[in-house]
Design a protein around this motif. Structure first.
Motif, PDB file in Angstrom:
ATOM      1  N   PHE A  44     -32.902 -77.224  10.096  1.00  0.00           N
ATOM      2  CA  PHE A  44     -34.022 -76.176  10.512  1.00  0.00           C
ATOM      3  C   PHE A  44     -34.211 -75.259   9.905  1.00  0.00           C
ATOM      4  CE2 PHE A  44     -34.441 -72.910  13.262  1.00  0.00           C
ATOM      5  CZ  PHE A  44     -35.824 -72.699  13.221  1.00  0.00           C
ATOM      6  N   LEU A  45     -32.983 -74.184   9.344  1.00  0.00           N
ATOM      7  CA  LEU A  45     -32.941 -73.535   8.421  1.00  0.00           C
ATOM      8  C   LEU A  45     -33.835 -73.608   7.042  1.00  0.00           C
ATOM      9  CD1 LEU A  45     -29.649 -71.907   8.562  1.00  0.00           C
ATOM     10  CD2 LEU A  45     -32.186 -70.838   9.669  1.00  0.00           C
ATOM     11  N   LEU A  46     -33.305 -74.888   6.738  1.00  0.00           N
ATOM     12  CA  LEU A  46     -34.460 -75.257   5.295  1.00  0.00           C
ATOM     13  C   LEU A  46     -35.513 -75.461   6.043  1.00  0.00           C
ATOM     14  CD1 LEU A  46     -32.143 -77.636   3.459  1.00  0.00           C
ATOM     15  CD2 LEU A  46     -32.124 -75.520   3.020  1.00  0.00           C
ATOM     16  N   ALA A  47     -36.182 -76.139   7.029  1.00  0.00           N
ATOM     17  CA  ALA A  47     -37.238 -76.608   6.626  1.00  0.00           C
ATOM     18  C   ALA A  47     -38.365 -75.040   7.225  1.00  0.00           C
ATOM     19  CB  ALA A  47     -37.382 -77.704   8.129  1.00  0.00           C
ATOM     20  N   ILE A  48     -37.188 -74.447   8.062  1.00  0.00           N
ATOM     21  CA  ILE A  48     -38.004 -72.942   8.034  1.00  0.00           C
ATOM     22  C   ILE A  48     -38.914 -72.089   7.486  1.00  0.00           C
ATOM     23  CG2 ILE A  48     -35.831 -71.154   8.751  1.00  0.00           C
ATOM     24  CD1 ILE A  48     -39.454 -71.874  11.309  1.00  0.00           C
ATOM     25  N   THR A  49     -37.287 -72.132   5.991  1.00  0.00           N
ATOM     26  CA  THR A  49     -37.876 -71.502   5.351  1.00  0.00           C
ATOM     27  C   THR A  49     -38.372 -71.868   3.738  1.00  0.00           C
ATOM     28  OG1 THR A  49     -35.525 -70.618   4.375  1.00  0.00           O
ATOM     29  CG2 THR A  49     -37.026 -70.665   2.285  1.00  0.00           C
ATOM     30  N   ILE A  50     -38.943 -73.630   3.755  1.00  0.00           N
ATOM     31  CA  ILE A  50     -40.137 -73.622   3.366  1.00  0.00           C
ATOM     32  C   ILE A  50     -41.601 -73.213   4.438  1.00  0.00           C
ATOM     33  CG2 ILE A  50     -41.103 -75.480   2.643  1.00  0.00           C
ATOM     34  CD1 ILE A  50     -38.388 -76.923   2.473  1.00  0.00           C
ATOM     35  N   PHE A  51     -41.349 -73.559   5.841  1.00  0.00           N
ATOM     36  CA  PHE A  51     -42.523 -73.416   6.434  1.00  0.00           C
ATOM     37  C   PHE A  51     -43.037 -71.659   5.885  1.00  0.00           C
ATOM     38  CE2 PHE A  51     -44.643 -71.867   9.666  1.00  0.00           C
ATOM     39  CZ  PHE A  51     -45.801 -72.415  10.371  1.00  0.00           C
ATOM     40  N   ASN A  52     -41.938 -70.804   6.198  1.00  0.00           N
ATOM     41  CA  ASN A  52     -42.297 -69.776   6.401  1.00  0.00           C
ATOM     42  C   ASN A  52     -43.039 -68.773   4.688  1.00  0.00           C
ATOM     43  OD1 ASN A  52     -41.716 -69.124   8.387  1.00  0.00           O
ATOM     44  ND2 ASN A  52     -39.643 -68.763   7.646  1.00  0.00           N
ATOM     45  N   VAL A  53     -42.100 -69.639   3.546  1.00  0.00           N
ATOM     46  CA  VAL A  53     -42.780 -69.328   1.926  1.00  0.00           C
ATOM     47  C   VAL A  53     -44.455 -69.611   1.654  1.00  0.00           C
ATOM     48  CG1 VAL A  53     -42.730 -69.485  -0.289  1.00  0.00           C
ATOM     49  CG2 VAL A  53     -40.383 -69.590   1.203  1.00  0.00           C
ATOM     50  N   TRP A  54     -45.024 -70.500   2.750  1.00  0.00           N
ATOM     51  CA  TRP A  54     -45.974 -71.146   2.681  1.00  0.00           C
ATOM     52  C   TRP A  54     -47.165 -70.067   3.498  1.00  0.00           C
ATOM     53  CZ3 TRP A  54     -48.956 -72.566   6.899  1.00  0.00           C
ATOM     54  CH2 TRP A  54     -49.875 -73.214   7.093  1.00  0.00           C
ATOM     55  N   TYR A  55     -47.066 -69.592   4.176  1.00  0.00           N
ATOM     56  CA  TYR A  55     -46.837 -68.907   6.266  1.00  0.00           C
ATOM     57  C   TYR A  55     -47.584 -68.127   5.297  1.00  0.00           C
ATOM     58  CZ  TYR A  55     -47.047 -66.530  10.466  1.00  0.00           C
ATOM     59  OH  TYR A  55     -47.976 -66.293  11.010  1.00  0.00           O
ATOM     60  N   GLU A  56     -46.284 -67.460   4.045  1.00  0.00           N
ATOM     61  CA  GLU A  56     -46.245 -66.209   4.390  1.00  0.00           C
ATOM     62  C   GLU A  56     -47.801 -65.831   2.748  1.00  0.00           C
ATOM     63  OE1 GLU A  56     -43.647 -62.013   1.753  1.00  0.00           O
ATOM     64  OE2 GLU A  56     -42.992 -64.210   2.322  1.00  0.00           O
TER      65      GLU A  56
END
Length: 461
Positions: free
Chosen positions: A22-34
């Protein structure tokens, strides 16, 4: 908390793997989201080429850092230089051990479990302690490096940790006093209680989120959590205009990637703590509780089971959006402004608020005040505080109280050697570089020139 410790070993292992993924997936998503959100703010498209909607770009950047050349500059402390990023990375994951992602969820085979690794009577203090350990990774990175910029970044991180962790801890004291517990599950359940009072208020079924009951604590925590994660406008630990890259100047490759990963996980961690302690945790936001009352038997699933993970993630992403919004809109603070905000505003405000909350709790316990009277009293105090802050801003703060003597520089003006201390130092107002003497004049010289020079007499034609 008695429900924890009764799961079989494979359920515990499954929850550990789930949290890490969950943390790795949310990190990848947050980089893209930012990148996408900042692109929208700046009228750009952001990453759109790799993968659907550009989602593959963040994954490609992570893989690039893993396989990039990883070197260590000569003269660095070999062991500390390597341990520092590991310390920060491990601390980033550990804090999630006591954060509830959802309530009780069903599994296959008739098994049920809480979507949380464990809980303890001092779970929130555990999160603060782990966050403090993660800061040591930044401090040690600056100490182990050979660059002066890295050392200055580590020193700044130390001052930042002391200043804003005090404010953050004080902001949470009011939560402990109101909920009567430091357990994350107990705090979430306490916020599920609905507001009482008039019949129309009870009919609305509004949950007692501490973001509503403890507004000053919530505001102080939200400011402190941005400072704790070294994000703009508080990214003075690695500001590129002054320190190149701060404590990260000597790092590259996989060790740099660990810091990069830890920064985004820490953003999620402080956002998860804000969600848990102030915004109801995994419980559904209003007006979902009001909708459920229309048909509790058919609609109870909206606030139970795996829907808790949905509500938790949605609240988490709203806070991540706030981080990105701050980065895209606010300029970086000056260091003196940064320290003044922590020591002169946030900490005194938190202490005064704790005294007020303690008095209200004791008054309610001794039947000195009713709940309505307590809310009115707190509201009056908040209005008075806002009026005072507005008046202080209108009159210019402390600018009028500064005398001319206090503005006198505490350094020598005129020609100076920028390499006298061993590394280059930019000139202060009134100082001139040796190669610019007679070419450029400092601001103090220019301001004094009209007073010292007299206008030459003009000859009549």
């Amino acid at each position: 908390m008695s429900v924890f410790g009764n799961d079989t070993w494979w359920i515990v292992l499954l929850k550990v793997v789930f949290v890490v993924v969950f943390l790795l997936a949310i990190t990848i998503f947050n980089v893209w989201y930012e990148r996408r959100l900042v692109g929208k703010m700046q009228h750009r498209k952001g990453p759109i080429m790799n993968g659907p909607l550009g989602l593959g770009q963040a994954l490609a950047d992570g893989l690039k850092l893993m396989f990039k050349e990883d070197f260590r500059p000569a003269g660095t402390d070999k062991w500390i230089f390597t341990i520092a990023p590991l310390l920060t990375g491990v601390a980033a994951f550990t804090g999630w051990a006591v954060i509830p992602l959802a309530g009780e969820v069903p599994l296959w085979g008739g098994y049920t479990t809480r979507l949380q690794l464990t809980d303890m009577p001092v779970a929130v203090l555990f999160i603060l302690a782990i966050a403090s350990i993660g800061i040591y990774g930044i401090v040690l990175a600056g100490w182990a490096s050979t660059s002066t910029y890295s050392l200055l970044g580590g020193i700044r991180s130390t001052a930042q940790m002391i200043s804003y962790e005090i404010a953050m801890g004080l902001a949470l004291v009011a939560v402990f006093l109101t909920s009567g517990s430091m357990s994350t599950i107990d705090i979430v359940n306490a916020q599920a209680t609905e507001f009482g009072g008039p019949a129309w208020v009870s009919w609305l079924h509004i949950p007692q989120w501490y973001a509503l009951l403890l507004i000053p604590s919530c505001i102080v925590y939200l400011i402190a959590m941005v400072a704790e994660t070294n994000r703009a406008p508080f990214d003075l630990v690695e500001c590129e205009q002054e320190l190149v890259s701060g404590f990260l100047t000597d790092y590259s490759g996989f060790r740099y990637a660990i810091y990069f990963l830890a920064e985004y996980i820490n953003m999620a961690t402080v956002s998860a703590v804000a969600t848990t302690l102030f915004f109801g945790g995994y419980r559904a936001p209003w007006p979902v509780p009001l909708i459920i009352q229309a048909n509790p038997a058919a609609l109870s699933w909206l606030d139970s089971g795996w829907m808790g993970l949905f509500w938790f993630t949605a609240k988490l992403l709203i806070f991540i959006g706030m981080f990105v919004w701050l980065r895209g809109t606010l300029p970086r603070f000056r260091y003196d402004q940064f320290m003044d905000l922590g020591w002169k505003i946030l900490i005194p405000l938190s202490i005064g608020w704790i005294v007020l909350v303690s008095f209200v709790r004791v008054a309610q316990a001794q039947n000195w005040l009713t709940s309505s009277a307590a809310l009115v009293g707190v509201g009056v105090v908040l209005v008075f505080l806002l009026v005072y802050l507005a008046w202080d801003w209108w009159r210019g703060g402390d600018a009028e109280e500064l005398s001319e003597t206090s503005r006198t520089p505490l350094y020598e003006t005129g020609e100076y050697d920028p390499f006298e201390g061993g590394y280059p130092v930019p000139p202060m107002p009134g100082q001139v570089l040796p190669e610019l003497v007679g070419v450029l004049r400092s601001s103090s010289t220019e301001s004094a020139a009209p007073e010292s020079q007299t206008e030459p007499e003009r000859e009549d034609a």
